[in-house]
Design a protein around this motif. Sequence first.
Motif, mmCIF file in Angstrom:
data_model
loop_
_atom_site.group_PDB
_atom_site.id
_atom_site.type_symbol
_atom_site.label_atom_id
_atom_site.label_comp_id
_atom_site.label_asym_id
_atom_site.label_seq_id
_atom_site.Cartn_x
_atom_site.Cartn_y
_atom_site.Cartn_z
ATOM 1 N N GLY A 366 -22.098 31.755 -82.858
ATOM 2 C CA GLY A 366 -23.184 32.223 -81.998
ATOM 3 C C GLY A 366 -24.184 31.118 -81.712
ATOM 4 N N ALA A 367 -24.536 30.339 -82.745
ATOM 5 C CA ALA A 367 -25.464 29.218 -82.542
ATOM 6 C C ALA A 367 -24.857 28.174 -81.610
ATOM 7 N N ALA A 368 -23.547 27.908 -81.765
ATOM 8 C CA ALA A 368 -22.881 26.941 -80.885
ATOM 9 C C ALA A 368 -22.853 27.444 -79.444
ATOM 10 N N CYS A 369 -22.667 28.750 -79.268
ATOM 11 C CA CYS A 369 -22.670 29.340 -77.929
ATOM 12 C C CYS A 369 -24.022 29.135 -77.244
ATOM 13 N N ILE A 370 -25.106 29.456 -77.932
ATOM 14 C CA ILE A 370 -26.435 29.321 -77.336
ATOM 15 C C ILE A 370 -26.765 27.851 -77.082
ATOM 16 N N GLY A 371 -26.379 26.983 -78.002
ATOM 17 C CA GLY A 371 -26.623 25.555 -77.801
ATOM 18 C C GLY A 371 -25.884 25.012 -76.596
ATOM 19 N N SER A 372 -24.634 25.434 -76.414
ATOM 20 C CA SER A 372 -23.845 24.968 -75.268
ATOM 21 C C SER A 372 -24.398 25.509 -73.953
ATOM 22 N N LEU A 373 -24.862 26.749 -73.961
ATOM 23 C CA LEU A 373 -25.472 27.301 -72.751
ATOM 24 C C LEU A 373 -26.764 26.568 -72.397
ATOM 25 N N THR A 374 -27.527 26.180 -73.409
ATOM 26 C CA THR A 374 -28.747 25.415 -73.164
ATOM 27 C C THR A 374 -28.423 24.074 -72.521
ATOM 28 N N LEU A 375 -27.394 23.398 -73.062
ATOM 29 C CA LEU A 375 -26.998 22.092 -72.527
ATOM 30 C C LEU A 375 -26.492 22.216 -71.096
ATOM 31 N N SER A 376 -25.689 23.230 -70.826
ATOM 32 C CA SER A 376 -25.152 23.413 -69.479
ATOM 33 C C SER A 376 -26.279 23.676 -68.481
ATOM 34 N N GLY A 377 -27.210 24.552 -68.835
ATOM 35 C CA GLY A 377 -28.328 24.840 -67.937
ATOM 36 C C GLY A 377 -29.214 23.641 -67.704
ATOM 37 N N TYR A 378 -29.421 22.852 -68.749
ATOM 38 C CA TYR A 378 -30.244 21.644 -68.609
ATOM 39 C C TYR A 378 -29.567 20.635 -67.683
ATOM 40 N N ASN A 379 -28.270 20.421 -67.864
ATOM 41 C CA ASN A 379 -27.537 19.470 -67.012
ATOM 42 C C ASN A 379 -27.443 19.947 -65.570
ATOM 43 N N ALA A 380 -27.506 21.270 -65.359
ATOM 44 C CA ALA A 380 -27.444 21.819 -64.003
ATOM 45 C C ALA A 380 -28.817 21.916 -63.352
ATOM 46 N N ASP A 381 -29.860 21.482 -64.043
ATOM 47 C CA ASP A 381 -31.239 21.513 -63.521
ATOM 48 C C ASP A 381 -31.677 22.923 -63.139
ATOM 49 N N LEU A 382 -31.343 23.891 -63.987
ATOM 50 C CA LEU A 382 -31.803 25.256 -63.736
ATOM 51 C C LEU A 382 -33.304 25.352 -64.004
ATOM 52 N N GLY A 383 -33.966 26.233 -63.246
ATOM 53 C CA GLY A 383 -35.412 26.385 -63.389
ATOM 54 C C GLY A 383 -35.792 27.123 -64.666
ATOM 55 N N TRP A 384 -37.099 27.207 -64.894
ATOM 56 C CA TRP A 384 -37.614 27.764 -66.142
ATOM 57 C C TRP A 384 -37.212 29.209 -66.430
ATOM 58 N N PRO A 385 -36.972 30.087 -65.416
ATOM 59 C CA PRO A 385 -36.593 31.467 -65.769
ATOM 60 C C PRO A 385 -35.300 31.569 -66.583
ATOM 61 N N ILE A 426 -27.271 36.343 -69.400
ATOM 62 C CA ILE A 426 -26.990 34.957 -69.020
ATOM 63 C C ILE A 426 -26.865 34.835 -67.506
ATOM 64 N N PHE A 427 -26.178 35.783 -66.887
ATOM 65 C CA PHE A 427 -26.043 35.756 -65.431
ATOM 66 C C PHE A 427 -27.404 35.844 -64.753
ATOM 67 N N SER A 428 -28.261 36.735 -65.239
ATOM 68 C CA SER A 428 -29.597 36.874 -64.646
ATOM 69 C C SER A 428 -30.402 35.601 -64.802
ATOM 70 N N GLY A 429 -30.302 34.970 -65.964
ATOM 71 C CA GLY A 429 -31.019 33.722 -66.186
ATOM 72 C C GLY A 429 -30.563 32.615 -65.255
ATOM 73 N N ILE A 430 -29.234 32.496 -65.080
ATOM 74 C CA ILE A 430 -28.712 31.477 -64.164
ATOM 75 C C ILE A 430 -29.152 31.772 -62.727
ATOM 76 N N LEU A 431 -29.091 33.056 -62.344
ATOM 77 C CA LEU A 431 -29.456 33.442 -60.976
ATOM 78 C C LEU A 431 -30.914 33.070 -60.672
ATOM 79 N N PHE A 432 -31.834 33.504 -61.519
ATOM 80 C CA PHE A 432 -33.252 33.223 -61.271
ATOM 81 C C PHE A 432 -33.584 31.758 -61.505
ATOM 82 N N GLY A 433 -32.876 31.143 -62.436
ATOM 83 C CA GLY A 433 -33.098 29.711 -62.640
ATOM 84 C C GLY A 433 -32.664 28.874 -61.458
ATOM 85 N N ARG A 434 -31.598 29.299 -60.785
ATOM 86 C CA ARG A 434 -31.140 28.563 -59.606
ATOM 87 C C ARG A 434 -32.040 28.845 -58.424
ATOM 88 N N LEU A 435 -32.546 30.064 -58.297
ATOM 89 C CA LEU A 435 -33.408 30.387 -57.154
ATOM 90 C C LEU A 435 -34.704 29.597 -57.160
#
Length: 437
Positions: A366-385, A426-435
């Motif tokens: 579970g910790a590895a999952c959250i860490g990997s999602l954080t890294l992916s979102g950071y590399n994709a320049d997702l916004g703060w939401p 996760i989907f909602s976070g990516i959606l609003f982060g990309r918007l």
Amino acid sequence: MCRAWAVFVFGPHWIGNAVLPSDGGLAAAAALRSGYPAMAPPALLRAAAAELRRRGRRPPLALQALSPLLSPTSPPQSPAPSSPDPNPHDHRRHLITLGFRGRHPHPELLYGKVLLPSHFSPASPLSTSSSSSEPPADKASPLTWVDKWIPEPARPYAMLARLDKPIGTWLLAWPCMWSITIAAMPGDLPDLKMLALFGCGAVLLRGAGCTVNDLLDRDIDNKVERTKSRPFASGALTPLQGVGFLGIQLLLGLGILLQLNNYSRILGASSLLLVFSYPLMKRFTFWPQAYLGLTFNWGALLGWAAIKESLDPAIILPLYTAGICWTLVYDTIYAHQDKEDDLKVGVKSTALRFGDLTKYWISGFGAACIGSLTLSGYNADLGWPYYPFLAAAAAQLAWQISTVDLSSRSDCNRKFVSNKWFGAMIFSGILFGRLVS
């Protein structure tokens, strides 16, 4: 004292009335009919069982299931006891009728009545113990939309594709949706056509995977309590019918795949190797859940490729890794439902591999999952939401792991099904982060 009168008849001999107190013990034999030898009640019951076994006769009704016999009726009136009954549950009794078929020299003795306490155990008909080692029978499964709306001839096929259990489709679809949404241009909504295509593809591919799994596991499913009602194991469908249904699903899936670009077609077709080989993994390794993670999260690669016609390892590989770790969490919890049956039939799982250390292992995944999602979102320049939603998803995953009762099938299934909300967060976070990026 709750009185119970039992008549057991075998051959020319019979044994008469016995008194069974409601606490499960046996009192002395009373009021035996004249002209026949009296026996102590414990010996009475032992002799009755031994005689039936010796003669190879079908047990009387009380020795079969007892379930149709336990209909509450008013007990016959008996003389008032000389002293107050200390048992406060004397009123909870059931009337049971015992009988034999065929001719008998004493036809008036063919039927007798037994009054038993309500806690009498059906698992042990000749025992009056108030406890039983057998678990209580499961409640009947509630009707699903498949039972209500699908025509009866088509119902086994719907069950085979697990249309009555959409959680598998959600778990397969969410990585696709994450990837398509993260591939959208900053400030734009994701491609709605692609979301619809991948949603339909998830239904078809999940159904095809379940069909392959049930075809290969039909010799195992009929030995596992949770799976013995599946169409092949129960005989509702033949393997030939299953192969035909699999062909239809694959043809429809091919129609969806052909609407993607060439890069995605090759990538999508390559996933079939994983789909067809996954059901065999439980026979060879204790890590079939990891192999399922490779299969179920292939959409994280395919969704991005369908939009970009390429792969960006810095974004997609962490997303794919997160999906694999997530699968190891939820499918290990799911596998704990079948661990006793898996031991009996000789198949393997991470539930058996981890054993009592399961919560430590899945906490790490579970910790590895959250860490990997954080890294992916950071590399994709997702916004703060993105990050508040990620924190909420992490809390939901922590709740699953910390509260799941791995010895309870119902709780394991409840926690497993709750993962659709993790995927939605996760989907909602990516959606609003990309918007807002």
